[in-house]
Design a protein around this motif. Structure first.
Motif, PDB file in Angstrom:
ATOM      1  N   PRO A  38      10.750   1.901  -0.318  1.00 17.53           N
ATOM      2  CA  PRO A  38       9.854   2.199  -1.121  1.00 17.53           C
ATOM      3  C   PRO A  38       8.349   1.733  -1.452  1.00 17.53           C
ATOM      4  CG  PRO A  38      11.550   0.784  -2.438  1.00 17.53           C
ATOM      5  CD  PRO A  38      11.766   0.903  -0.834  1.00 17.53           C
ATOM      6  N   GLY A  39       8.164   0.578  -1.092  1.00 11.36           N
ATOM      7  CA  GLY A  39       7.230  -0.319  -1.175  1.00 11.36           C
ATOM      8  C   GLY A  39       5.898   0.508  -0.154  1.00 11.36           C
ATOM      9  N   ILE A  40       6.524   0.670   1.273  1.00 10.75           N
ATOM     10  CA  ILE A  40       5.443   0.998   2.229  1.00 10.75           C
ATOM     11  C   ILE A  40       5.286   2.549   2.131  1.00 10.75           C
ATOM     12  CG2 ILE A  40       7.181   1.289   4.233  1.00 10.75           C
ATOM     13  CD1 ILE A  40       3.769  -0.535   4.475  1.00 10.75           C
ATOM     14  N   SER A  41       6.330   3.194   1.616  1.00  9.12           N
ATOM     15  CA  SER A  41       6.371   4.636   1.690  1.00  9.12           C
ATOM     16  C   SER A  41       5.284   5.070   0.296  1.00  9.12           C
ATOM     17  CB  SER A  41       7.673   5.370   1.116  1.00  9.12           C
ATOM     18  OG  SER A  41       8.662   4.932   1.979  1.00  9.12           O
ATOM     19  N   ASN A  42       5.326   4.209  -0.677  1.00  8.94           N
ATOM     20  CA  ASN A  42       4.302   4.423  -1.762  1.00  8.94           C
ATOM     21  C   ASN A  42       2.887   4.324  -1.070  1.00  8.94           C
ATOM     22  OD1 ASN A  42       3.595   4.980  -4.509  1.00  8.94           O
ATOM     23  ND2 ASN A  42       3.396   2.756  -4.918  1.00  8.94           N
ATOM     24  N   LEU A  43       2.524   3.164  -0.319  1.00  5.53           N
ATOM     25  CA  LEU A  43       1.261   3.156   0.138  1.00  5.53           C
ATOM     26  C   LEU A  43       1.025   4.184   0.794  1.00  5.53           C
ATOM     27  CD1 LEU A  43       1.186  -0.803   0.883  1.00  5.53           C
ATOM     28  CD2 LEU A  43       0.119   0.665  -1.116  1.00  5.53           C
ATOM     29  N   VAL A  44       1.672   4.801   1.927  1.00  5.27           N
ATOM     30  CA  VAL A  44       1.480   5.895   2.684  1.00  5.27           C
ATOM     31  C   VAL A  44       0.991   7.112   1.918  1.00  5.27           C
ATOM     32  CG1 VAL A  44       2.441   7.477   4.252  1.00  5.27           C
ATOM     33  CG2 VAL A  44       2.864   5.006   4.775  1.00  5.27           C
ATOM     34  N   GLU A  45       1.762   7.208   0.802  1.00  8.06           N
ATOM     35  CA  GLU A  45       1.319   8.475  -0.146  1.00  8.06           C
ATOM     36  C   GLU A  45       0.041   8.009  -0.939  1.00  8.06           C
ATOM     37  OE1 GLU A  45       4.078  10.823  -2.258  1.00  8.06           O
ATOM     38  OE2 GLU A  45       4.897  10.600  -0.304  1.00  8.06           O
ATOM     39  N   ILE A  46      -0.238   6.873  -1.379  1.00  5.88           N
ATOM     40  CA  ILE A  46      -1.553   6.579  -1.801  1.00  5.88           C
ATOM     41  C   ILE A  46      -2.717   6.715  -0.864  1.00  5.88           C
ATOM     42  CG2 ILE A  46      -2.733   4.518  -2.558  1.00  5.88           C
ATOM     43  CD1 ILE A  46      -0.318   3.583  -4.091  1.00  5.88           C
ATOM     44  N   MET A  47      -2.329   6.645   0.326  1.00  4.23           N
ATOM     45  CA  MET A  47      -3.360   6.693   1.507  1.00  4.23           C
ATOM     46  C   MET A  47      -3.416   8.282   1.548  1.00  4.23           C
ATOM     47  SD  MET A  47      -5.212   4.957   3.660  1.00  4.23           S
ATOM     48  CE  MET A  47      -5.867   4.814   5.473  1.00  4.23           C
ATOM     49  N   SER A  48      -2.678   8.898   1.817  1.00  2.00           N
ATOM     50  CA  SER A  48      -2.434  10.409   1.915  1.00  2.00           C
ATOM     51  C   SER A  48      -3.454  11.099   0.540  1.00  2.00           C
ATOM     52  CB  SER A  48      -1.225  10.938   1.925  1.00  2.00           C
ATOM     53  OG  SER A  48      -1.303  12.391   1.769  1.00  2.00           O
ATOM     54  N   VAL A  49      -3.380  10.622  -0.512  1.00  2.00           N
ATOM     55  CA  VAL A  49      -3.995  10.843  -1.717  1.00  2.00           C
ATOM     56  C   VAL A  49      -5.568  10.817  -1.609  1.00  2.00           C
ATOM     57  CG1 VAL A  49      -4.276  11.145  -4.282  1.00  2.00           C
ATOM     58  CG2 VAL A  49      -1.906  11.113  -3.325  1.00  2.00           C
ATOM     59  N   ALA A  50      -5.540   9.536  -1.088  1.00  2.00           N
ATOM     60  CA  ALA A  50      -6.943   9.147  -0.862  1.00  2.00           C
ATOM     61  C   ALA A  50      -8.005   9.618   0.102  1.00  2.00           C
ATOM     62  CB  ALA A  50      -7.022   7.488  -1.049  1.00  2.00           C
ATOM     63  N   THR A  51      -6.980  10.027   1.012  1.00  2.00           N
ATOM     64  CA  THR A  51      -8.015  10.780   2.072  1.00  2.00           C
ATOM     65  C   THR A  51      -7.609  12.007   2.508  1.00  2.00           C
ATOM     66  OG1 THR A  51      -6.001  10.089   3.835  1.00  2.00           O
ATOM     67  CG2 THR A  51      -7.828   8.515   3.539  1.00  2.00           C
ATOM     68  N   GLY A  52      -6.877  12.574   1.558  1.00  2.00           N
ATOM     69  CA  GLY A  52      -6.644  14.001   1.733  1.00  2.00           C
ATOM     70  C   GLY A  52      -5.750  14.454   3.256  1.00  2.00           C
ATOM     71  N   ARG A  53      -5.400  13.446   4.052  1.00  2.00           N
ATOM     72  CA  ARG A  53      -4.808  13.401   5.402  1.00  2.00           C
ATOM     73  C   ARG A  53      -3.266  13.591   5.039  1.00  2.00           C
ATOM     74  NH1 ARG A  53      -6.016   8.725   8.819  1.00  2.00           N
ATOM     75  NH2 ARG A  53      -5.235   9.921  10.440  1.00  2.00           N
ATOM     76  N   PRO A  54      -2.559  14.251   5.791  1.00  2.00           N
ATOM     77  CA  PRO A  54      -0.821  14.441   5.473  1.00  2.00           C
ATOM     78  C   PRO A  54      -0.502  13.058   5.997  1.00  2.00           C
ATOM     79  CG  PRO A  54      -1.575  15.892   7.580  1.00  2.00           C
ATOM     80  CD  PRO A  54      -2.734  15.283   6.867  1.00  2.00           C
ATOM     81  N   PRO A  55       0.873  12.736   5.387  1.00  2.00           N
ATOM     82  CA  PRO A  55       1.271  11.264   5.571  1.00  2.00           C
ATOM     83  C   PRO A  55       1.742  11.145   7.036  1.00  2.00           C
ATOM     84  CG  PRO A  55       2.443  12.464   3.538  1.00  2.00           C
ATOM     85  CD  PRO A  55       1.334  13.309   4.156  1.00  2.00           C
ATOM     86  N   GLU A  56       1.932  12.167   7.601  1.00  2.00           N
ATOM     87  CA  GLU A  56       2.670  12.133   9.028  1.00  2.00           C
ATOM     88  C   GLU A  56       1.394  11.660   9.868  1.00  2.00           C
ATOM     89  OE1 GLU A  56       2.888  14.905   7.158  1.00  2.00           O
ATOM     90  OE2 GLU A  56       5.037  14.748   6.725  1.00  2.00           O
ATOM     91  N   ALA A  57       0.303  12.200   9.658  1.00  2.00           N
ATOM     92  CA  ALA A  57      -0.920  11.507  10.648  1.00  2.00           C
ATOM     93  C   ALA A  57      -1.106  10.260  10.157  1.00  2.00           C
ATOM     94  CB  ALA A  57      -2.124  12.737  10.071  1.00  2.00           C
ATOM     95  N   ILE A  58      -0.777   9.749   8.971  1.00  2.00           N
ATOM     96  CA  ILE A  58      -1.267   8.600   8.568  1.00  2.00           C
ATOM     97  C   ILE A  58      -0.276   7.393   9.286  1.00  2.00           C
ATOM     98  CG2 ILE A  58      -1.166   6.687   6.746  1.00  2.00           C
ATOM     99  CD1 ILE A  58      -2.353   9.299   4.839  1.00  2.00           C
ATOM    100  N   GLU A  59       1.127   7.867   9.221  1.00  2.00           N
ATOM    101  CA  GLU A  59       2.149   7.133   9.972  1.00  2.00           C
ATOM    102  C   GLU A  59       2.000   7.164  11.454  1.00  2.00           C
ATOM    103  OE1 GLU A  59       5.895   8.337   6.961  1.00  2.00           O
ATOM    104  OE2 GLU A  59       5.201   9.513   8.837  1.00  2.00           O
ATOM    105  N   ALA A  60       1.495   8.274  12.163  1.00  2.00           N
ATOM    106  CA  ALA A  60       1.206   8.236  13.396  1.00  2.00           C
ATOM    107  C   ALA A  60       0.084   7.164  13.874  1.00  2.00           C
ATOM    108  CB  ALA A  60       0.713   9.776  13.899  1.00  2.00           C
ATOM    109  N   GLU A  61      -0.877   7.174  12.918  1.00  2.00           N
ATOM    110  CA  GLU A  61      -2.184   6.210  13.329  1.00  2.00           C
ATOM    111  C   GLU A  61      -1.667   4.763  13.183  1.00  2.00           C
ATOM    112  OE1 GLU A  61      -5.835   7.059  11.336  1.00  2.00           O
ATOM    113  OE2 GLU A  61      -6.717   5.261  11.852  1.00  2.00           O
ATOM    114  N   TYR A  62      -1.201   4.568  11.919  1.00  2.00           N
ATOM    115  CA  TYR A  62      -0.969   3.028  11.659  1.00  2.00           C
ATOM    116  C   TYR A  62       0.468   2.370  12.178  1.00  2.00           C
ATOM    117  CZ  TYR A  62      -5.155   3.457   9.019  1.00  2.00           C
ATOM    118  OH  TYR A  62      -6.504   3.606   8.786  1.00  2.00           O
ATOM    119  N   GLY A  63       1.527   3.339  12.507  1.00  2.00           N
ATOM    120  CA  GLY A  63       2.651   3.137  13.268  1.00  2.00           C
ATOM    121  C   GLY A  63       3.097   1.766  12.962  1.00  2.00           C
ATOM    122  N   ASP A  64       3.043   1.022  14.282  1.00  2.00           N
ATOM    123  CA  ASP A  64       3.630  -0.304  14.219  1.00  2.00           C
ATOM    124  C   ASP A  64       2.415  -1.570  14.215  1.00  2.00           C
ATOM    125  OD1 ASP A  64       2.535   0.097  16.565  1.00  2.00           O
ATOM    126  OD2 ASP A  64       4.370  -0.235  17.741  1.00  2.00           O
ATOM    127  N   GLY A  65       1.038  -1.015  13.571  1.00  2.00           N
ATOM    128  CA  GLY A  65       0.091  -2.311  13.477  1.00  2.00           C
ATOM    129  C   GLY A  65       0.405  -3.171  12.461  1.00  2.00           C
TER     130      GLY A  65
END
Ligand code: ATP
Ligand code: LTN
Length: 343
Positions: A249-276
């Motif tokens: 739930p912790g990382i899921s929440n941060l992905v959603e927050i990033m999506s809201v802040a940037t307007g980008r879909p969560p999938e695109a964010i996961e693809a970019e930050y993946g295992d960084g």
């Protein structure tokens, strides 16, 4: 959206009606930005929109009168700062239009004790307070009145209000069946990502204005350093992969927050930050939230410094709102068998 047939003499409009309410309590959070403000601005383009500062709802739990007065103007400034256009949307204070309190009383006749007792928000808030007011119990009836008075089609809200909207629809159906067609049936509009932003310190609970601890909630007016500190210390799960999962739930929440802040879909964010790794991702989320809120904060400060202008806009809004709610309120009285109110 499909236009409906007119169900009642009170409903003489063919345009889509939009209504939402927000409480003037405390400092509004990034959760409110996501499920509230951001959606209000998007929906105001779609029809005749009403946004209501629901001060009558705010007195259902313990509160401070002087704070309520200030918070009402704070919230008005925030609604305009996030992009509501007073020429396009009607922004007003609930207590300035007495139709809300009257309609709530009338709807109280058809709302059941049993169904109100089942409301999750009531169960949670009543468990958290020693004194449980009658108003806290009937809170959803007032919310139904808010919505139904405007022949609302669309209600932009966060996920936590889903149950209250279902109750509103039940009450509308019941009233229409018993007294004749009077209300439109409203539908909820929930954001695709960020419908429920979670507390940063406890990501299984919603980020809440009233119950989250300071470090658990990002305030829209928080300075950049505070935003960064809160996000960097957000509770995350074990692992390093940036990907949403029910057991993370912790990382899921941060992905959603990033999506809201940037307007980008969560999938695109996961693809970019993946295992960084989490640390790099958290720093990027903090940057994005700071950048998203900076222009809002600047407009907010300018608008809040002129309370006279805010009061003027709210007075205009209340007058316009009453013109729309009055026909529905009168139809309710008439259908329910009350004698005509003398002019
Ligand atoms: P409290 O948490 O004290 O009960 P609240 O913040 O839920 O208050 P409001 O300020 O009236 O109450 O909420 C305004 C809007 O913000 C509502 O549509 C609500 O669904 C939405 N909202 C509130 N918290 C969140 C959240 N954590 N995530 C998404 N939307 C939210
Ligand atoms: N119950 C909502 C606030 C609210 C509302 C409304 C939302 C009051 N009246 C009408 C949408 C439509 C809350 O607690 N956030």
């Amino acid at each position: 959206m499909r236009l409906r047939r007119r169900p009642s003499p009170a409903d003489n409009s063919l345009t889509v009606r939009i209504f939402s309410g927000i409480q003037p309590t405390g400092q509004k959070t990034f959760g409110n930005y996501s499920g509230g403000f951001r959606q209000y601005v998007a929906t105001q383009e779609e029809g005749e929109a009403f946004f209501c500062i629901v001060d009558l709802h705010s007195i259902t739990v313990e509160y401070d009168p002087a704070e309520l007065r200030e918070s009402t103007l704070d919230l008005a400034a925030m609604l305009f700062a996030t992009g509501l256009d007073p020429h396009r949307s009607t922004v007003f204070v609930q207590s300035h239009n007495p139709d809300h309190a009257e309609a709530a009383w009338l709807l109280g006749a058809i709302a059941g004790y049993g169904e109100l007792r089942r409301m999750t928000q009531f169960k949670e808030k009543s468990a958290a307070h020693e004194f449980v007011s009658c108003g806290l119990f009937t809170y959803p009836v007032l919310m139904a009145a808010d919505i139904l008075l405007y022949q609302t089609d669309l209600v932009p809200i966060g996920d936590d209000q889903r149950q209250h909207l279902e109750l509103t629809r039940d009450l509308a159906r019941r009233f229409n069946a018993r007294f004749g067609p009077t209300f439109r049936l409203p539908e909820g509009r929930y954001p695709a990502a960020g419908a429920r932003i979670m507390d940063l310190t406890e990501p299984t609970r919603k980020m809440s204005t009233s119950t989250s601890p300071e470090m658990g909630k990002i305030l829209i007016v928080d300075p950049p350093e505070a935003i960064r500190r809160k996000i960097m210390s957000a509770v995350t799960d074990t692992g390093r992969e940036v990907r949403r999962a029910p057991d993370k739930p912790g990382i899921s929440n941060l992905v959603e927050i990033m999506s809201v802040a940037t307007g980008r879909p969560p999938e695109a964010i996961e693809a970019e930050y993946g295992d960084g790794g989490y640390a790099r991702f958290k720093a990027a989320v903090a940057d994005a939230v700071i950048a998203c809120l900076a222009p809002v904060q600047e407009r907010y400060r300018a608008l809040r410094s002129d309370p006279g202008e805010l009061e003027r806009l709210l007075a205009e809004g209340a007058q316009k709102a009453a013109g729309f709610s009055r026909p529905t309120l009168f139809a309710m009285y008439e259908r329910m068998g009350f004698t005509r109110r003398p002019d």
